[in-house]
Motif scaffolding. Sequence first.
Motif, PDB file in Angstrom:
ATOM      1  N   ALA A  88       0.818  -1.212   0.000  1.00  0.00           N
ATOM      2  CA  ALA A  88       0.000   0.000   0.000  1.00  0.00           C
ATOM      3  C   ALA A  88       0.853   1.264   0.000  1.00  0.00           C
ATOM      4  CB  ALA A  88      -0.929   0.011   1.217  1.00  0.00           C
ATOM      5  N   ILE A  89       2.179   1.092   0.084  1.00  0.00           N
ATOM      6  CA  ILE A  89       3.087   2.231   0.167  1.00  0.00           C
ATOM      7  C   ILE A  89       3.842   2.395  -1.144  1.00  0.00           C
ATOM      8  CG2 ILE A  89       5.066   3.234   1.365  1.00  0.00           C
ATOM      9  CD1 ILE A  89       4.271   1.537   3.820  1.00  0.00           C
ATOM     10  N   GLY A  90       3.790   3.611  -1.674  1.00  0.00           N
ATOM     11  CA  GLY A  90       4.546   3.954  -2.869  1.00  0.00           C
ATOM     12  C   GLY A  90       5.511   5.077  -2.558  1.00  0.00           C
ATOM     13  N   SER A  91       6.173   5.562  -3.573  1.00  0.00           N
ATOM     14  CA  SER A  91       7.082   6.689  -3.379  1.00  0.00           C
ATOM     15  C   SER A  91       7.039   7.572  -4.607  1.00  0.00           C
ATOM     16  CB  SER A  91       8.504   6.204  -3.113  1.00  0.00           C
ATOM     17  OG  SER A  91       9.014   5.529  -4.241  1.00  0.00           O
ATOM     18  N   ILE A  92       7.329   8.852  -4.385  1.00  0.00           N
ATOM     19  CA  ILE A  92       7.396   9.789  -5.504  1.00  0.00           C
ATOM     20  C   ILE A  92       8.591  10.717  -5.311  1.00  0.00           C
ATOM     21  CG2 ILE A  92       4.954   9.712  -6.139  1.00  0.00           C
ATOM     22  CD1 ILE A  92       4.468  12.240  -4.564  1.00  0.00           C
ATOM     23  N   GLU A  93       9.081  11.221  -6.415  1.00  0.00           N
ATOM     24  CA  GLU A  93      10.231  12.116  -6.446  1.00  0.00           C
ATOM     25  C   GLU A  93       9.978  13.311  -5.521  1.00  0.00           C
ATOM     26  OE1 GLU A  93      12.369  15.590  -7.676  1.00  0.00           O
ATOM     27  OE2 GLU A  93      10.255  15.330  -8.128  1.00  0.00           O
ATOM     28  N   ARG A  94      11.053  13.834  -4.950  1.00  0.00           N
ATOM     29  CA  ARG A  94      10.974  14.880  -3.927  1.00  0.00           C
ATOM     30  C   ARG A  94      10.110  16.068  -4.335  1.00  0.00           C
ATOM     31  NH1 ARG A  94      15.721  18.961  -2.556  1.00  0.00           N
ATOM     32  NH2 ARG A  94      14.729  20.128  -0.892  1.00  0.00           N
ATOM     33  N   PHE A  95      10.356  16.659  -5.495  1.00  0.00           N
ATOM     34  CA  PHE A  95       9.600  17.849  -5.882  1.00  0.00           C
ATOM     35  C   PHE A  95       8.169  17.504  -6.283  1.00  0.00           C
ATOM     36  CE2 PHE A  95      14.004  19.266  -6.155  1.00  0.00           C
ATOM     37  CZ  PHE A  95      13.917  20.357  -5.296  1.00  0.00           C
ATOM     38  N   ALA A  96       7.938  16.310  -6.802  1.00  0.00           N
ATOM     39  CA  ALA A  96       6.572  15.851  -7.066  1.00  0.00           C
ATOM     40  C   ALA A  96       5.828  15.665  -5.740  1.00  0.00           C
ATOM     41  CB  ALA A  96       6.590  14.551  -7.865  1.00  0.00           C
TER      42      ALA A  96
END
Length: 148
Positions: free
Chosen positions: A106-114
Amino acid sequence: MLNKIPKILSPELLKVLCEMGHSDRIVIADGNFPAQSVGKDAIVIRCDGHDVPSLLSAILTVFPLDTYVDKPALLMEKVPGDTVETPIWEEYKKIVGQFDERGEKAIGSIERFAFYEEAKKAYAIIATGEKALYANIILQKGVVVDGE
């Protein structure tokens, strides 16, 4: 005071969690996150004396994660080349797994500025005193099922 409500959830935070509807997002931010500037259009709740894992655990006792999206919890990715360790992410996986049957899936990640751009659209931002780096997490609220 109320029964069965974690004491770390202040009246202000409980009110905000109750106001949020399906798909609304809340950010639990570490102490380095620019909560006030990113949260110009959001409700900013100060929880400076608390850490993110304690708040995450308490919030998930009353806050269902969205089951209509694959990744209702989003982490801020490390900047490429940054060698900082992120053991707090393992804590998040354990905590989410206690409250959502998808566990760490259920956990994702996104680029810092996004991440900052997504945080600008959040209903609320919780500013914590968390000292770990890259400890920010966005939660997307799911549907509260009758009887839960």
